[in-house]
Design a protein around this motif. Structure first.
Motif, mmCIF file in Angstrom:
data_model
loop_
_atom_site.group_PDB
_atom_site.id
_atom_site.type_symbol
_atom_site.label_atom_id
_atom_site.label_comp_id
_atom_site.label_asym_id
_atom_site.label_seq_id
_atom_site.Cartn_x
_atom_site.Cartn_y
_atom_site.Cartn_z
ATOM 1 N N ARG A 141 0.790 -1.375 -0.044
ATOM 2 C CA ARG A 141 -0.431 -0.495 -0.340
ATOM 3 C C ARG A 141 0.831 1.108 -0.299
ATOM 4 N N ALA A 142 1.895 1.089 1.165
ATOM 5 C CA ALA A 142 2.959 2.006 0.689
ATOM 6 C C ALA A 142 3.258 2.208 -0.876
ATOM 7 N N LEU A 143 2.940 1.804 -1.463
ATOM 8 C CA LEU A 143 3.921 1.877 -2.689
ATOM 9 C C LEU A 143 3.746 3.030 -4.225
ATOM 10 N N THR A 144 2.692 4.120 -3.285
ATOM 11 C CA THR A 144 2.706 5.644 -3.791
ATOM 12 C C THR A 144 3.524 6.351 -3.494
ATOM 13 N N ILE A 145 4.600 6.085 -2.581
ATOM 14 C CA ILE A 145 5.470 7.229 -2.536
ATOM 15 C C ILE A 145 6.659 7.185 -2.906
ATOM 16 N N MET A 146 6.631 6.136 -3.769
ATOM 17 C CA MET A 146 7.681 6.420 -4.969
ATOM 18 C C MET A 146 6.950 6.240 -6.395
ATOM 19 N N GLY A 147 5.557 6.952 -6.772
ATOM 20 C CA GLY A 147 5.111 7.048 -7.521
ATOM 21 C C GLY A 147 4.641 6.287 -8.052
ATOM 22 N N ARG A 149 1.331 2.629 -8.859
ATOM 23 C CA ARG A 149 0.869 1.764 -8.208
ATOM 24 C C ARG A 149 1.121 0.612 -7.589
ATOM 25 N N VAL A 150 0.114 -0.165 -6.762
ATOM 26 C CA VAL A 150 0.253 -0.846 -5.598
ATOM 27 C C VAL A 150 0.687 -2.150 -6.846
ATOM 28 N N ASP A 151 0.257 -2.810 -7.963
ATOM 29 C CA ASP A 151 0.312 -3.378 -8.799
ATOM 30 C C ASP A 151 2.173 -3.070 -9.738
ATOM 31 N N GLU A 152 2.453 -2.243 -9.635
ATOM 32 C CA GLU A 152 3.756 -2.267 -10.600
ATOM 33 C C GLU A 152 4.681 -2.620 -9.104
ATOM 34 N N GLY A 153 4.481 -2.645 -7.971
ATOM 35 C CA GLY A 153 5.307 -3.230 -7.593
ATOM 36 C C GLY A 153 5.944 -4.285 -7.697
ATOM 37 N N GLU A 154 5.102 -5.618 -8.179
ATOM 38 C CA GLU A 154 5.590 -6.029 -8.509
ATOM 39 C C GLU A 154 6.139 -6.800 -10.160
ATOM 40 N N THR A 155 7.158 -5.826 -10.380
ATOM 41 C CA THR A 155 7.622 -6.354 -11.181
ATOM 42 C C THR A 155 8.907 -6.350 -11.166
ATOM 43 N N ASP A 156 8.989 -6.328 -10.236
ATOM 44 C CA ASP A 156 10.937 -6.746 -9.583
ATOM 45 C C ASP A 156 10.642 -6.609 -7.582
ATOM 46 N N PHE A 157 11.624 -7.209 -7.275
ATOM 47 C CA PHE A 157 11.303 -7.400 -5.828
ATOM 48 C C PHE A 157 11.647 -5.823 -4.772
ATOM 49 N N SER A 158 13.056 -5.406 -5.996
ATOM 50 C CA SER A 158 13.557 -4.612 -4.713
ATOM 51 C C SER A 158 12.649 -3.271 -4.814
#
Ligand SMILES: Nc1ncnc2c1ncn2[C@@H]1O[C@H](COP(=O)(O)OP(=O)(O)OP(=O)(O)O)[C@@H](O)[C@H]1O
Ligand SMILES: N[C@@H](Cc1ccc(O)cc1)C(=O)O
Length: 362
Positions: A141-147, A149-158
């Motif tokens: 849910r916090a991935l918005t802090i890097m601009g 969306r939640v689903d984009e966070g799964e493209t790579d683990f970093s």
């Protein structure tokens, strides 16, 4: 300077302070509390950044020992500048020059490089302790802090490590105050929760307003997003250059961009032209906006207070084109100093040229 005056400087032009009572206590107890803001040095500087830059200036004036974190690794994780760390470091140098031009010279703040933090094993120890306290869903849910969306966070683990790094930056630097735009809210709330669980210092969070991208919010206003999520999605952003006015751009380019910007008649919400007035121009001491109009359209008016401008605009008494012209001219005056500083320094000019030609990625 007394506590009230320090508090006034620290809280002006903010969208939220969590909490004002805690901030008062920090100022009562400490002559030189530690504050910070982190940014991804991943390209050129746009006028949205001036909002936090002016806040840094306020906080330094209020006696805060201020750290600016050049979030190089974070920019790398976030795929900025093609992940080229060399270029990312150059963008950090360029940002220092802009900060100096707006009144935050290197001697008044301390620069910290994320690579130095990450080279200490204690940093990773703190990160793991923090990670133990938080669920995967909360990190996502916090991935918005890097601009993102939640689903984009799964493209790579970093990308899933990034929010915990931001939390760890705050603990590692042992800060009293964490500053960022409203889109950074989830990082700070996460830090405060983890701090309670680990018995670490809970930082006060100061959030500065976000300037909407020149194309406006699109359909996002009805999307049911929380305010920080909306800010993250609709903000003027360096990695979406078409949404941004950059501080180095010449007067004609600035005017052309403003003339094309989203600014519907009577609409004051998420209107970037009004926000430039509210969060930048009217924050300058003694600022007045002069709107020149022929007599038949009401004649020239001089507005001394932002609330008056907003009211007149909402009532349809100022035409968008007149507002845009006046705003462009005032913004150009504000940017003159920065442009002069850059053009008079060959080092700054060459950094700018290199960053201009760098491929924007995100
Ligand atoms: N449009 C804006 N208005 C006000 N503050 C902003 C704006 N954009 C970014 N900021 C603030 O600037 C700081 C650095 O943000 P960040 O590096 O994400 O900038 P950005 O231009 O959005 O970059 P990117 O496009 O690379 O995500 C953060 O505290 C953020 O809240
Ligand atoms: N997440 C911030 C950058 C940042 C990185 C690390 C920090 O500790 C703080 C801020 C942004 O996108 O702008």
């Amino acid at each position: 300077m007394n506590v009230d005056e320090r508090l006034r400087l620290a809280t002006r032009n903010t969208s939220e302070v969590v909490t004002v009572e805690e901030l008062r206590k920090v100022f009562e107890e400490k002559e030189k509390p530690k504050g910070y803001l982190g940014f991804e040095p991943s390209g050129l500087v746009h006028v949205g950044w001036l909002v936090w830059m002016f806040k840094v200036r306020d906080l330094v004036e209020a006696g805060v020992d201020f750290y600016l974190l050049e979030a190089t690794w974070h920019a790398y994780i976030n795929d900025k500048l093609g992940g080229n760390l060399e270029l990312i470091r150059k963008a950090a140098r360029y940002t220092r020059i802009v900060l100096e031009a707006i009144g935050v010279p290197e001697g008044r703040v301390k620069y910290v490089d994320a690579e130095d933090l990450a080279s200490d094993k204690d940093y990773w120890g703190l990160l793991l302790k923090s990670a133990k306290q938080v669920s995967l869903a909360r990190v996502k849910r916090a991935l918005t802090i890097m601009g993102r969306r939640v689903d984009e966070g799964e493209t790579d683990f970093s990308k899933l490590i990034y929010p915990l790094m931001q939390v760890t930056d705050i603990f590692y630097l042992d800060l009293d105050i964490a500053v960022g735009g409203t889109d950074q809210r989830k990082a700070h709330m996460l830090t405060r929760d983890i701090a309670e669980k680990l018995g670490l210092k809970k930082p006060v969070a100061i959030h500065t307003p976000i300037i909407t991208g020149l194309q406006g919010p699109g359909g996002r206003m009805e999307s049911g997003l929380e305010a920080d999520e909306l800010a993250a999605e609709a903000k003027m952003s360096k990695s979406k250059p078409e949404t941004a006015i950059f501080v180095h751009e010449d007067a004609e380019a600035v005017e052309a961009k403003i003339m094309k910007a989203y600014c519907p008649p009577r609409i004051t919400e998420l209107n970037p032209v009004l926000e430039i007035n509210k969060y930048l121009l009217f924050q300058q001491p003694g600022f007045t906006l002069v709107i020149e109009r022929p007599e038949k359209y009401g004649g020239t008016i001089t507005v001394e207070d932002y609330s008056v401008l907003e009211k007149l605009y909402a009532e349809g008494k100022i035409h968008p084109l007149d507002l845009k012209k006046a705003t462009a001219s005032a913004l150009n005056k504000l940017l003159d100093n920065v442009r002069r500083r850059i053009s008079s320094d060959p080092g700054a000019r060459s950094l700018l040229e290199e960053l201009k030609t760098a491929k924007v990625t995100r």
